[in-house]
Design a protein around this motif. Sequence first.
Motif, PDB file in Angstrom:
ATOM      1  N   VAL A  16       0.838  -1.204   0.000  1.00 39.25           N
ATOM      2  CA  VAL A  16       0.000   0.000   0.000  1.00 39.25           C
ATOM      3  C   VAL A  16       0.868   1.246   0.000  1.00 39.25           C
ATOM      4  O   VAL A  16       0.694   2.156  -0.820  1.00 39.25           O
ATOM      5  CB  VAL A  16      -0.958  -0.016   1.207  1.00 39.25           C
ATOM      6  CG1 VAL A  16      -1.810   1.251   1.237  1.00 39.25           C
ATOM      7  CG2 VAL A  16      -1.845  -1.258   1.161  1.00 39.25           C
ATOM      8  N   GLY A  17       1.827   1.309   0.895  1.00 36.31           N
ATOM      9  CA  GLY A  17       2.722   2.460   0.951  1.00 36.31           C
ATOM     10  C   GLY A  17       3.539   2.623  -0.313  1.00 36.31           C
ATOM     11  O   GLY A  17       3.757   3.743  -0.796  1.00 36.31           O
ATOM     12  N   GLU A  18       3.999   1.494  -0.864  1.00 35.89           N
ATOM     13  CA  GLU A  18       4.761   1.559  -2.109  1.00 35.89           C
ATOM     14  C   GLU A  18       3.933   2.189  -3.224  1.00 35.89           C
ATOM     15  O   GLU A  18       4.433   3.026  -3.986  1.00 35.89           O
ATOM     16  CB  GLU A  18       5.188   0.151  -2.520  1.00 35.89           C
ATOM     17  CG  GLU A  18       6.264  -0.460  -1.632  1.00 35.89           C
ATOM     18  CD  GLU A  18       6.569  -1.901  -2.007  1.00 35.89           C
ATOM     19  OE1 GLU A  18       7.639  -2.383  -1.626  1.00 35.89           O
ATOM     20  OE2 GLU A  18       5.726  -2.539  -2.678  1.00 35.89           O
ATOM     21  N   ASN A  19       2.671   1.795  -3.328  1.00 38.66           N
ATOM     22  CA  ASN A  19       1.816   2.354  -4.375  1.00 38.66           C
ATOM     23  C   ASN A  19       1.538   3.831  -4.158  1.00 38.66           C
ATOM     24  O   ASN A  19       1.542   4.615  -5.109  1.00 38.66           O
ATOM     25  CB  ASN A  19       0.502   1.569  -4.443  1.00 38.66           C
ATOM     26  CG  ASN A  19       0.582   0.373  -5.362  1.00 38.66           C
ATOM     27  OD1 ASN A  19       0.209   0.444  -6.521  1.00 38.66           O
ATOM     28  ND2 ASN A  19       1.101  -0.731  -4.848  1.00 38.66           N
ATOM     29  N   ALA A  20       1.293   4.222  -2.905  1.00 39.44           N
ATOM     30  CA  ALA A  20       1.037   5.635  -2.628  1.00 39.44           C
ATOM     31  C   ALA A  20       2.247   6.486  -2.997  1.00 39.44           C
ATOM     32  O   ALA A  20       2.119   7.539  -3.642  1.00 39.44           O
ATOM     33  CB  ALA A  20       0.678   5.820  -1.151  1.00 39.44           C
ATOM     34  N   ALA A  21       3.442   6.031  -2.601  1.00 38.11           N
ATOM     35  CA  ALA A  21       4.657   6.785  -2.900  1.00 38.11           C
ATOM     36  C   ALA A  21       4.919   6.828  -4.402  1.00 38.11           C
ATOM     37  O   ALA A  21       5.283   7.879  -4.956  1.00 38.11           O
ATOM     38  CB  ALA A  21       5.847   6.156  -2.166  1.00 38.11           C
ATOM     39  N   ALA A  22       4.720   5.692  -5.074  1.00 42.73           N
ATOM     40  CA  ALA A  22       4.986   5.642  -6.516  1.00 42.73           C
ATOM     41  C   ALA A  22       4.048   6.562  -7.287  1.00 42.73           C
ATOM     42  O   ALA A  22       4.458   7.231  -8.243  1.00 42.73           O
ATOM     43  CB  ALA A  22       4.858   4.207  -7.016  1.00 42.73           C
TER      44      ALA A  22
END
Length: 468
Positions: A16-22
């Motif tokens: 989830v965090g990876e997608n938000a940051a990306a």
Amino acid sequence: MAERAYDVVVIGAGPVGENAAARAVGGGLTAALVDHERFGGECSYWACVPSKALLRPGNLLAALRRMPGIDHDGRLDPAAVFARRDAFTHGGDDSAQVEWARSAGIAPVRGHARITGEREVTVDGAVLRARQAVIVCTGSVVKRPPVAGLAELPGELVWTSREATSESTVPARLAVLGGGVVGTEMAQAWARLGAEVHLFMTGSRPLPAYPAFAGDAVADGLRGDGVRLYPDTAVERVSEVDESGARAVRLAHGGREVDADRLLIATGRRPATAELGLDVVGLTPGAPLPVDDSGRVSGVDGGWLCAAGDVTGRAPLTHQGKYAARIVGDVVAATARGDSVNSSPWSAHTATADHHAVPQVVFTDPEVASVGLRESAGPGQRAVELDIAVAGSALHADGYAGRLRAIVDTRRDVLLGVTLVGPDTAELLHSATIAIVGEVPLHRLWHAVPAFPTISEVWLRLLEEYGL
């Protein structure tokens, strides 16, 4: 004290965090991604990925046993199963995930993060300032039941989902508390690996959030693998016992006792917000973060605090968290550019699916797959049920047993929900999800011709049962 500034600070480096940051970086912003454990998160190392790696070999073996003309004497090799699982989790090495973050233009930061002020996150003494937003994606943690004696048990005797998906030794006896998704999946996985499994449930059947026919089918599957079910049973006390110098757990229930070598706690999860410093911004530590459909946290002035995934309590599933993360990342980037944010349903900036079309699969044998409503909610809705009995299912496995329930909006003749139970029904789920999200009229679905002979033929039988 060191201080760095980014447009966005994301707390929690799981999917989830990876997608938000990306998405934020893709929208032209700078982003830091913070985690005190492994980059890749719970799903990659202790949940979705390793659990399915443990389940898949047993499901394949069971499928072979349902097919005549194949030698059925094969058994699982636990060491090989564990080795394959470890290949998917990289043995707990997250260096590839960290390198991915860097290659995507995201700054990885390892450490414990706390919100210490407006747009301010402190990570082990270093201050990260967010010019635009802080996005919380810390997921969830195990919720322990109030069972007497549980807190006093030695840690090596107690498993959570983490130990259940990462352990490489098969216990002779495993007791499982909880008949939900984690409890049923892990009970079956470890039974097929050779453990004697005892599954304790406070309800009358597994998977209480699903229709009764789903829970009954999974109960039959578990019993077929030798799992001993204890429905309508509350474990009153657990204690450590010594069995000829070996430690074990004794579970007391209704005047009876069961001994096990390990105890798996599978009684639910709660949002991981207790250590985030939420009191600084007037929120309750340990509680879910209330968000609107764009991911902004309610009650925080300035709209700079956002969240996605399990931490919000909305739809605690990895795929739904990633969906929400993509939306919140886009919203933050659009706001920073001065672009308008489209808050209408089904827009790129609104997590509408959280309310109407949340898909989930329970990877037991038989599988349970559902999206949208599981029960009829009132007037104007009709539940249509039928067995999955078509040429495709008969060829798929001898004695194939499956069932489908669809909830139909009879005023518009569109699907509101579908639940499927049976071997390999998960592969039918996305077609149901598309039909619900697209609000495809049933008379139009009539022209979506299922290939023969596949299990998908059940869609035609469903439409016929409805009356088309």
